[in-house]
Write an enzyme that holds these catalytic residues in place. Structure first.
Site, PDB file in Angstrom:
ATOM      1  N   TRP A  58     -13.086  -3.979   1.035  1.00  0.00           N
ATOM      2  CA  TRP A  58     -12.031  -4.431   0.128  1.00  0.00           C
ATOM      3  C   TRP A  58     -11.090  -5.442   0.773  1.00  0.00           C
ATOM      4  O   TRP A  58     -10.515  -6.282   0.085  1.00  0.00           O
ATOM      5  CB  TRP A  58     -11.254  -3.202  -0.346  1.00  0.00           C
ATOM      6  CG  TRP A  58     -10.091  -3.483  -1.235  1.00  0.00           C
ATOM      7  CD1 TRP A  58     -10.130  -3.999  -2.498  1.00  0.00           C
ATOM      8  CD2 TRP A  58      -8.709  -3.266  -0.920  1.00  0.00           C
ATOM      9  NE1 TRP A  58      -8.854  -4.097  -3.003  1.00  0.00           N
ATOM     10  CE2 TRP A  58      -7.963  -3.651  -2.061  1.00  0.00           C
ATOM     11  CE3 TRP A  58      -8.039  -2.772   0.192  1.00  0.00           C
ATOM     12  CZ2 TRP A  58      -6.585  -3.574  -2.110  1.00  0.00           C
ATOM     13  CZ3 TRP A  58      -6.653  -2.679   0.139  1.00  0.00           C
ATOM     14  CH2 TRP A  58      -5.942  -3.078  -0.989  1.00  0.00           C
ATOM     15  N   TYR A  59     -10.934  -5.385   2.098  1.00  0.00           N
ATOM     16  CA  TYR A  59     -10.029  -6.310   2.776  1.00  0.00           C
ATOM     17  C   TYR A  59     -10.518  -7.750   2.589  1.00  0.00           C
ATOM     18  O   TYR A  59     -11.643  -8.090   2.977  1.00  0.00           O
ATOM     19  CB  TYR A  59      -9.941  -6.022   4.276  1.00  0.00           C
ATOM     20  CG  TYR A  59      -9.414  -4.657   4.655  1.00  0.00           C
ATOM     21  CD1 TYR A  59      -8.741  -3.843   3.752  1.00  0.00           C
ATOM     22  CD2 TYR A  59      -9.582  -4.171   5.949  1.00  0.00           C
ATOM     23  CE1 TYR A  59      -8.263  -2.602   4.117  1.00  0.00           C
ATOM     24  CE2 TYR A  59      -9.106  -2.930   6.323  1.00  0.00           C
ATOM     25  CZ  TYR A  59      -8.456  -2.143   5.405  1.00  0.00           C
ATOM     26  OH  TYR A  59      -7.984  -0.912   5.778  1.00  0.00           O
ATOM     27  N   SER A  60      -9.677  -8.581   2.029  1.00  0.00           N
ATOM     28  CA  SER A  60     -10.030  -9.976   1.749  1.00  0.00           C
ATOM     29  C   SER A  60     -11.335 -10.093   0.971  1.00  0.00           C
ATOM     30  O   SER A  60     -12.075 -11.068   1.099  1.00  0.00           O
ATOM     31  CB  SER A  60     -10.118 -10.794   3.052  1.00  0.00           C
ATOM     32  OG  SER A  60      -8.858 -10.893   3.664  1.00  0.00           O
TER      33      SER A  60
END
Length: 336
Positions: A58-60
């Site tokens: 989900w990060y970036s």
């Protein structure tokens, strides 16, 4: 850098884990480092002995996995790294591109492996509890992922202790792979996990990794750009008691001629239930400062002073408004 056992497993990890939510693409959040900016930060981690890195799909929106893995792989052999990633949050508008269904977990692992350009993930963590998916479906899918050789160990994050215990019970009852790690929020401003989660993990020899040891910057005295774009910065912290505790941390830091961040991180390191604090950094100097906390020892009196002010607070579990699995709602004891 101290190397520690990861709970009761045979895995060895650095005492500090580098969390990489701040690495990926600045288009996602303005406080995120792009690849060129992230390289000196990741290199400093390696130079100081940190070999345990935590990211998430989900990060970036996947870019964090790409940047972290490719940058690290350009500096050290893959077998010298312990790489963790996570899945749970929505990656698109597709209703099947989120949660802990078999479909999403199998797709997520394969996508993470491609982005990270590796044949295995050392630690695969579910980012939360999914009330819409039967626990049996989730745990069997995770077991199959491990048996396929794509993942070495399983972890979980941000859920109630009963949910975590239930998931592990289902795994053990069916001969499936259980979780060996709980990644939870833990710092001087948020200690609710001391009630049930930490004792449960201690009893079962489960490694606890603590994210947000500086309470998203509150315990470092920082009001960075992140405070303007991270809703959790003010939603989770900042009431009158939090500010009093921060003032106490600042007072101890002034007396010991060090930083608030060092005091706050040293406090987490003093707690034996925590295997590895997960640090975040936007600069190489911040990495250095965090590592210095490993050699900073608080006195028993200072720990007592810092502990004394805490009061119970609302549980931070915002992505699970209803903790009861929805597929069980309405069932009676008689119907199972």
């Amino acid at each position: 850098m101290e190397i520690v056992s990861f709970g009761k497993t045979g895995l060895k990890v650095s005492r500090l884990c580098c969390g990489t939510m701040t690495v990926g693409s600045s288009k996602w959040k303005p406080w995120v480092l792009d690849k060129a900016e992230a390289r000196p930060v990741l290199k400093k981690c390696l130079d100081l002995g940190i070999t345990f890195f935590d990211t998430a799909n989900w990060y970036s929106t996947g870019e964090s996995e790409r940047v972290v893995a490719s940058t690290l792989a350009s500096m050290v052999p893959r077998n010298q790294l312990v790489l963790a990633t996570k899945a749970f949050y929505a990656m698109s508008d597709d209703p099947n591109d989120r949660g802990l269904s078999r479909k999403h977990l199998l797709s997520s692992v394969d996508a993470s492996l491609r982005r990270m350009d590796t044949d295995h993930i050392d630690l695969f963590v579910i980012h939360g509890f999914d009330p819409d998916t039967p626990i049996e479906e989730t745990m069997q899918a995770l077991h199959d992922i491990v048996k396929a050789g794509k993942v070495r160990y399983l972890g979980a994050s941000t859920m109630f202790a009963w949910q975590f215990a239930r998931m592990n019970h289902v795994a053990r009852d069916n001969g499936w792979t259980p979780f060996v790690n709980m990644q939870c929020q833990y710092n001087l401003l948020y200690r609710e996990e001391e009630r049930e989660m930490l004792p449960y993990c201690r009893y079962h020899g489960i490694a606890v990794t603590a994210f947000s040891p500086l309470a998203r910057g509150w315990l470092s005295g920082s009001n960075r750009t992140r405070s303007e774009t991270d809703i959790h910065f003010t939603n989770m912290y900042g009431d009158a008691l939090d500010r009093e505790i921060c003032a106490r941390v600042e007072a101890v830091a002034d007396e010991r001629r060090t930083t608030m961040a060092t005091i706050a991180l040293a406090w987490v390191l003093s707690k034996h239930d925590i295997c590895c604090p997960i640090i975040g950094a936007s600069t190489a100097s911040q990495v250095e400062n965090n590592v210095e906390a490993l050699d900073f020892e608080l006195t028993a009196e200072e720990i007592e002073i810092l502990d004394a002010m805490y009061r119970p607070r609302d549980v931070i579990n915002d992505h699970v408004p209803n903790p009861m699995p929805r597929y069980l709602e309405g069932k009676t004891n008689a119907s199972g």
